[in-house]
Design an enzyme around this catalytic site. Structure first.
Site, mmCIF file in Angstrom:
data_model
loop_
_atom_site.group_PDB
_atom_site.id
_atom_site.type_symbol
_atom_site.label_atom_id
_atom_site.label_comp_id
_atom_site.label_asym_id
_atom_site.label_seq_id
_atom_site.Cartn_x
_atom_site.Cartn_y
_atom_site.Cartn_z
ATOM 1 N NE ARG A 120 37.561 46.019 35.505
ATOM 2 C CZ ARG A 120 36.191 45.560 36.091
ATOM 3 N NH1 ARG A 120 35.300 46.479 36.003
ATOM 4 N NH2 ARG A 120 36.019 44.227 35.729
ATOM 5 N NE ARG A 129 36.200 38.490 35.303
ATOM 6 C CZ ARG A 129 36.261 39.821 35.440
ATOM 7 N NH1 ARG A 129 37.265 40.536 34.520
ATOM 8 N NH2 ARG A 129 35.629 40.398 36.217
ATOM 9 N NE ARG A 175 30.807 36.302 39.483
ATOM 10 C CZ ARG A 175 31.518 37.428 39.879
ATOM 11 N NH1 ARG A 175 31.174 37.935 40.937
ATOM 12 N NH2 ARG A 175 32.013 38.089 39.055
ATOM 13 N NE ARG A 214 39.844 43.454 37.793
ATOM 14 C CZ ARG A 214 38.447 43.204 38.207
ATOM 15 N NH1 ARG A 214 37.875 44.468 38.696
ATOM 16 N NH2 ARG A 214 37.803 42.085 38.143
ATOM 17 C CE LYS A 222 28.106 42.496 38.421
ATOM 18 N NZ LYS A 222 28.934 41.865 39.518
HETATM 19 P P1 AMP Z 1 34.197 40.623 40.392
HETATM 20 O O1 AMP Z 1 34.882 41.804 40.644
HETATM 21 O O2 AMP Z 1 32.747 40.450 41.051
HETATM 22 O O3 AMP Z 1 33.811 40.553 38.969
HETATM 23 O O4 AMP Z 1 34.634 39.070 41.002
HETATM 24 C C1 AMP Z 1 36.074 38.893 40.394
HETATM 25 C C2 AMP Z 1 36.305 37.453 40.613
HETATM 26 O O5 AMP Z 1 36.239 37.086 41.884
HETATM 27 C C3 AMP Z 1 35.425 36.473 39.904
HETATM 28 O O6 AMP Z 1 35.959 36.509 38.462
HETATM 29 C C4 AMP Z 1 35.514 35.343 40.638
HETATM 30 O O7 AMP Z 1 36.660 34.556 40.231
HETATM 31 C C5 AMP Z 1 35.663 35.756 42.016
HETATM 32 N N1 AMP Z 1 34.279 35.746 42.577
HETATM 33 C C6 AMP Z 1 33.677 36.949 42.923
HETATM 34 N N2 AMP Z 1 32.476 36.719 43.614
HETATM 35 C C7 AMP Z 1 32.443 35.340 43.189
HETATM 36 C C8 AMP Z 1 31.208 34.614 43.642
HETATM 37 N N3 AMP Z 1 30.121 34.739 43.994
HETATM 38 N N4 AMP Z 1 31.455 33.070 43.338
HETATM 39 C C9 AMP Z 1 32.371 32.750 42.672
HETATM 40 N N5 AMP Z 1 33.254 33.383 42.511
HETATM 41 C C10 AMP Z 1 33.316 34.805 42.753
#
Ligand code: AMP
Length: 187
Positions: A130, A147, A91, A136, A16
């Protein structure tokens, strides 16, 4: 007319972020990734970063109150006036409802929702790879499972919430093919 107010939905590992960034560049609109914003805040050690850290390390969601304020400020930035790609937000149902009301205030609307999807096996494999490449901390196997669970429980229902706008795209084919399909849908 090209659709330029677009939400990207999809499970962790589906590609994504990569696709959202490429498509935003092609369309000349900002790529707004809440995950990237939070990771940057963590690196810089800001109060936002400190607050988000524990949630992110467990693979849990950072509270809606934090994210909503962050997105509200970001969408009011002048560079977002003509369009944006939202990657990783909303989300949860409550974030989606917040976004509806925020966009109402800004006299904007969502033009399309791209739902990138792939099987759990493909996702876990990609996420583990990754994790090795990027180191990470939110990518060890237990955290990855969490997740994916959180995605199923909190975020997958948004596909129904946006059903009139959703376009499903198979995220397991090649990077270029996926980009091309997304662009076709938005054009
Ligand atoms: P991502 O890179 O989008 O997978 O986001 C990494 C982490 O950031 C997620 O696993 C959440 O802990 C946090 N995060 C990112 N976007 C959101 C959101 N819209 N709501 C809550 N937590 C978020």
């Amino acid at each position: 007319m090209v659709k330029t107010r677009v939400i990207f939905l999809g499970p962790p590992g589906v590609g994504k972020g990569t696709q959202a960034k490429l498509v935003a560049e092609k369309l000349g609109i900002p790529h707004i990734s809440t995950g990237d914003i939070l990771r940057k805040a963590r690196q810089e050690g800001t109060p936002l970063g400190l607050e988000a850290k524990a949630y992110m390390d467990r693979g849990d969601l950072v509270p809606d109150s934090v994210l909503n304020g962050l997105v509200e400020a970001r969408l009011q930035n002048p560079d977002a006036a003509q369009g944006w790609i939202l990657d990783g937000f909303p989300r949860t149902r409550s974030q989606a409802e917040f976004l509806q009301s925020l966009l109402g205030k800004l006299s904007q609307g969502v033009a399309a929702v791209i739902h990138l999807d792939a099987t759990t096996n493909v996702l876990v494999e990609r996420l583990l790879k990754r994790a090795q490449l990027e180191g990470r901390t939110d990518d060890d196997e237990e955290v990855i499972r969490n997740r994916l669970d959180v995605y199923q429980k909190e975020t997958a229902p948004l596909v129904d919430f946006y059903h009139e706008l959703v376009q499903v795209i198979d995220g397991s084919s090649s990077l270029d093919h996926v980009t091309q399909q997304i662009l076709e849908v938005l054009n």
